[in-house]
Write an enzyme that holds these catalytic residues in place. Structure first.
Site, mmCIF file in Angstrom:
data_model
loop_
_atom_site.group_PDB
_atom_site.id
_atom_site.type_symbol
_atom_site.label_atom_id
_atom_site.label_comp_id
_atom_site.label_asym_id
_atom_site.label_seq_id
_atom_site.Cartn_x
_atom_site.Cartn_y
_atom_site.Cartn_z
ATOM 1 N N LYS A 86 42.615 27.748 37.641
ATOM 2 C CA LYS A 86 42.614 28.905 38.552
ATOM 3 C C LYS A 86 43.931 29.653 38.691
ATOM 4 O O LYS A 86 44.057 30.495 39.586
ATOM 5 C CB LYS A 86 42.149 28.451 39.932
ATOM 6 C CG LYS A 86 43.077 27.417 40.559
ATOM 7 C CD LYS A 86 42.802 27.212 42.035
ATOM 8 C CE LYS A 86 43.843 26.321 42.656
ATOM 9 N NZ LYS A 86 43.670 26.073 44.059
ATOM 10 N N SER A 126 34.828 34.652 42.487
ATOM 11 C CA SER A 126 36.037 35.173 43.148
ATOM 12 C C SER A 126 35.925 36.677 43.341
ATOM 13 O O SER A 126 35.292 37.376 42.537
ATOM 14 C CB SER A 126 37.240 34.865 42.260
ATOM 15 O OG SER A 126 38.369 35.578 42.683
ATOM 16 N N TYR A 151 41.777 34.487 33.505
ATOM 17 C CA TYR A 151 41.149 33.755 34.616
ATOM 18 C C TYR A 151 40.028 34.601 35.234
ATOM 19 O O TYR A 151 38.892 34.146 35.396
ATOM 20 C CB TYR A 151 42.192 33.379 35.687
ATOM 21 C CG TYR A 151 41.568 33.088 37.022
ATOM 22 C CD1 TYR A 151 40.901 31.885 37.241
ATOM 23 C CD2 TYR A 151 41.590 34.033 38.056
ATOM 24 C CE1 TYR A 151 40.279 31.630 38.456
ATOM 25 C CE2 TYR A 151 40.979 33.784 39.267
ATOM 26 C CZ TYR A 151 40.324 32.595 39.464
ATOM 27 O OH TYR A 151 39.704 32.359 40.651
ATOM 28 N N LYS A 155 35.618 34.221 35.377
ATOM 29 C CA LYS A 155 34.698 34.301 36.528
ATOM 30 C C LYS A 155 33.605 35.335 36.245
ATOM 31 O O LYS A 155 32.430 35.125 36.570
ATOM 32 C CB LYS A 155 35.464 34.643 37.810
ATOM 33 C CG LYS A 155 36.377 33.521 38.290
ATOM 34 C CD LYS A 155 35.586 32.255 38.642
ATOM 35 C CE LYS A 155 36.470 31.059 38.893
ATOM 36 N NZ LYS A 155 35.753 29.793 39.030
ATOM 37 N N ASN A 201 50.593 31.158 45.147
ATOM 38 C CA ASN A 201 49.866 31.858 46.209
ATOM 39 C C ASN A 201 50.718 31.970 47.474
ATOM 40 O O ASN A 201 51.625 31.176 47.706
ATOM 41 C CB ASN A 201 48.545 31.150 46.513
ATOM 42 C CG ASN A 201 47.598 31.203 45.327
ATOM 43 O OD1 ASN A 201 47.259 30.188 44.753
ATOM 44 N ND2 ASN A 201 47.187 32.391 44.947
ATOM 45 N N LEU A 202 50.372 32.976 48.257
ATOM 46 C CA LEU A 202 51.230 33.337 49.388
ATOM 47 C C LEU A 202 51.369 32.241 50.445
ATOM 48 O O LEU A 202 52.494 31.916 50.853
ATOM 49 C CB LEU A 202 50.672 34.620 50.037
ATOM 50 C CG LEU A 202 51.444 35.148 51.237
ATOM 51 C CD1 LEU A 202 52.870 35.504 50.866
ATOM 52 C CD2 LEU A 202 50.734 36.364 51.837
ATOM 53 N N PHE A 220 56.208 40.678 47.393
ATOM 54 C CA PHE A 220 56.081 41.483 46.169
ATOM 55 C C PHE A 220 55.689 42.930 46.482
ATOM 56 O O PHE A 220 54.517 43.288 46.409
ATOM 57 C CB PHE A 220 55.068 40.850 45.224
ATOM 58 C CG PHE A 220 55.441 39.465 44.756
ATOM 59 C CD1 PHE A 220 56.743 39.164 44.372
ATOM 60 C CD2 PHE A 220 54.483 38.453 44.702
ATOM 61 C CE1 PHE A 220 57.089 37.883 43.930
ATOM 62 C CE2 PHE A 220 54.817 37.170 44.264
ATOM 63 C CZ PHE A 220 56.120 36.885 43.885
ATOM 64 N N ARG A 233 44.958 41.705 51.934
ATOM 65 C CA ARG A 233 43.974 40.734 51.456
ATOM 66 C C ARG A 233 43.145 40.232 52.639
ATOM 67 O O ARG A 233 43.552 40.338 53.789
ATOM 68 C CB ARG A 233 44.660 39.508 50.825
ATOM 69 C CG ARG A 233 45.470 39.801 49.583
ATOM 70 C CD ARG A 233 44.587 40.079 48.366
ATOM 71 N NE ARG A 233 45.389 40.268 47.179
ATOM 72 C CZ ARG A 233 45.965 41.416 46.826
ATOM 73 N NH1 ARG A 233 45.835 42.488 47.587
ATOM 74 N NH2 ARG A 233 46.666 41.503 45.716
HETATM 75 C C1 UD1 Z 1 45.007 35.477 43.364
HETATM 76 C C2 UD1 Z 1 44.030 35.919 42.322
HETATM 77 C C3 UD1 Z 1 42.646 35.487 42.689
HETATM 78 C C4 UD1 Z 1 42.598 34.008 42.922
HETATM 79 C C5 UD1 Z 1 43.584 33.682 44.043
HETATM 80 C C6 UD1 Z 1 43.595 32.205 44.353
HETATM 81 C C7 UD1 Z 1 44.820 38.005 41.350
HETATM 82 C C8 UD1 Z 1 44.606 39.475 41.218
HETATM 83 N N1 UD1 Z 1 44.009 37.349 42.173
HETATM 84 O O1 UD1 Z 1 44.757 36.252 44.534
HETATM 85 O O2 UD1 Z 1 41.759 35.801 41.652
HETATM 86 O O3 UD1 Z 1 41.293 33.640 43.269
HETATM 87 O O4 UD1 Z 1 44.887 34.108 43.622
HETATM 88 O O5 UD1 Z 1 44.209 31.459 43.364
HETATM 89 O O6 UD1 Z 1 45.705 37.481 40.770
HETATM 90 N N2 UD1 Z 1 52.566 37.422 47.556
HETATM 91 C C9 UD1 Z 1 53.907 37.628 47.847
HETATM 92 N N3 UD1 Z 1 54.785 36.618 47.561
HETATM 93 C C10 UD1 Z 1 54.388 35.436 46.983
HETATM 94 C C11 UD1 Z 1 53.011 35.242 46.693
HETATM 95 C C12 UD1 Z 1 52.130 36.280 46.985
HETATM 96 O O7 UD1 Z 1 54.293 38.673 48.360
HETATM 97 O O8 UD1 Z 1 55.242 34.584 46.725
HETATM 98 C C13 UD1 Z 1 51.586 38.497 47.900
HETATM 99 C C14 UD1 Z 1 50.852 39.058 46.702
HETATM 100 O O9 UD1 Z 1 51.533 40.148 46.170
HETATM 101 C C15 UD1 Z 1 49.515 39.434 47.329
HETATM 102 C C16 UD1 Z 1 49.322 38.442 48.472
HETATM 103 O O10 UD1 Z 1 50.623 37.907 48.728
HETATM 104 O O11 UD1 Z 1 49.602 40.705 47.891
HETATM 105 C C17 UD1 Z 1 48.381 37.321 48.136
HETATM 106 O O12 UD1 Z 1 48.768 36.740 46.900
HETATM 107 P P1 UD1 Z 1 48.101 35.395 46.350
HETATM 108 O O13 UD1 Z 1 48.110 34.356 47.393
HETATM 109 O O14 UD1 Z 1 48.760 35.070 45.054
HETATM 110 O O15 UD1 Z 1 46.578 35.769 46.115
HETATM 111 P P2 UD1 Z 1 45.927 36.987 45.277
HETATM 112 O O16 UD1 Z 1 46.874 37.534 44.299
HETATM 113 O O17 UD1 Z 1 45.314 37.919 46.246
#
Ligand code: UD1
Length: 337
Positions: A86, A126, A151, A155, A201-202, A220, A233
């Protein structure tokens, strides 16, 4: 007591779903190859539910093992298929791993289930299938956009394969659940998300920064066309997601489905910006988070949040937890690690 196969049942969403299934009275058999999980998760599940699910450690890419497993467990009433890779970035670097792992395993499972007459299948999909949708909130009728990553493509292809199988075999029943952004942990803090290495992930990045494991969170981009310039999100508590799987499964077992393939969005319907998520963390943890705005991350969509009407009205499921609830559970879990 119906027996349910949960593939990837020691993973993040899988483990919370195993707990929800056992609490709802189902017998569970887990298949997991521990590639992105730990056997300790099984102890967490047992500690919460006081029940020990059956567990078999093998790789579903191994067709012979899959066939032998399903022969042995010929009393399975339904399958929830989580087992998959994933990580978006890793999929760009190693696409064949993703196609092999996410597509081959799905095909092997579907072949055997069709052969055995097992007809109830829940697929872990997803919101990534929508890409940057043109209309918010996103309904299930929104067009599937060209995938941004291997990825995401797995899906989309996975859903397409299931659709064709459902067309060919009207006795085969499937539900695809399109998750928005699952976050949080079980309220007991005995199971939760276990990212390997630096989190992509965030939420795990935030909680690890709060715990002092990471020095600083990088946000970001702050020049997106959103209320505060950061991406939007739909963050949804993993326990709400887990409960949706139990409801979807019961729908199939009780033959309440209107079509032999149904698709539902699993989200809260609320969009939150990255800065709002940080505020939520600061609120529930009583800590200031060290963060810095940096450039946009390639491949990020501006905004994605769910229209939840179909899940609410047809499936009869609704997310209960708020962002703060989910964030608090994630923070409690982080403190146990
Ligand atoms: C991503 C995947 C999604 C997947 C999910 C769970 C994409 C387009 N989507 O979602 O398919 O199901 O992960 O694994 O890639 N952010 C920051 N700083 C960080 C990390 C994230 O600012 O260190 C921001 C990102 O820019 C985004 C938000 O936080 O706006 C969420 O990011 P994230 O948790 O990685 O999830 P998605 O990218 O939405």
């Amino acid at each position: 007591m119906a027996k349910i196969l949960v593939t990837g049942g020691l993973g993040y969403i899988g483990s919370h779903t195993v707990v929800a299934l056992q609490e709802a009275g189902f017998k569970v058999v887990i298949v997991d190859n521990l590639s992105n999980s730990s056997i300790k998760v099984l102890e967490g599940i047992v500690a919460i539910t006081k029940q020990t699910p059956e567990f078999e450690n093998f790789d579903l890419r191994d067709k012979q093992s899959t066939v032998a497993f399903l022969k042995k467990h010929n009393d399975i009433s339904g399958v929830i298929h989580f087992a998959a890779s994933k990580a978006v970035g890793e999929s760009v670097e190693n696409p064949l791993l993703y196609y092999e792992n996410n597509i081959n395993t799905l095909i092997y499972l579907l072949q055997e289930l069709n052969r055995n007459g097992n007809t109830n299948f829940i697929f872990s999909s997803s919101c990534t299938v929508y890409g940057q949708a043109d209309v918010m909130p996103i309904t299930e009728a929104a067009p599937i956009k060209l995938a941004e990553s291997p990825y995401g493509n797995t899906k989309q292809i996975g859903e397409a394969i299931i659709k064709d199988v459902c067309n060919a075999n009207k006795n085969f029943n499937a539900i695809a659940l399109r998750y928005f952004n699952p976050i949080g942990a079980h309220s007991s803090a005995k199971i939760g998300e276990l990212p390997i290495g630096v989190p992509q992930n965030l939420i795990p990045y935030i909680t690890q920064t709060g715990a002092g494991i990471r020095e600083q969170l990088f946000v970001f981009g702050d020049n997106y066309p959103t209320t505060d310039g950061t991406c939007v999100r739909d963050y949804i508590h993993v326990v709400d997601i887990a409960n949706a799987h139990v409801i979807a499964l019961q729908r199939l077992l009780n033959k309440e489905n209107q079509d032999n393939l149904e698709v539902y969005n699993l989200g809260t319907g609320i969009g939150s910006t990255v800065l709002e998520v940080i505020k939520s963390f600061e609120h529930v943890s009583n800590k200031k988070l060290n963060y810095k705005i940096v450039n946009r991350r390639e491949g990020d969509v501006i905004s994605a949040y769910a229209n939840t009407k179909k899940a609410n009205n047809t499936l009869g499921w609704k997310a209960k937890s708020s962002l703060d609830d989910a964030m608090l559970s994630a923070w409690k879990w982080q403190q146990t690690l």
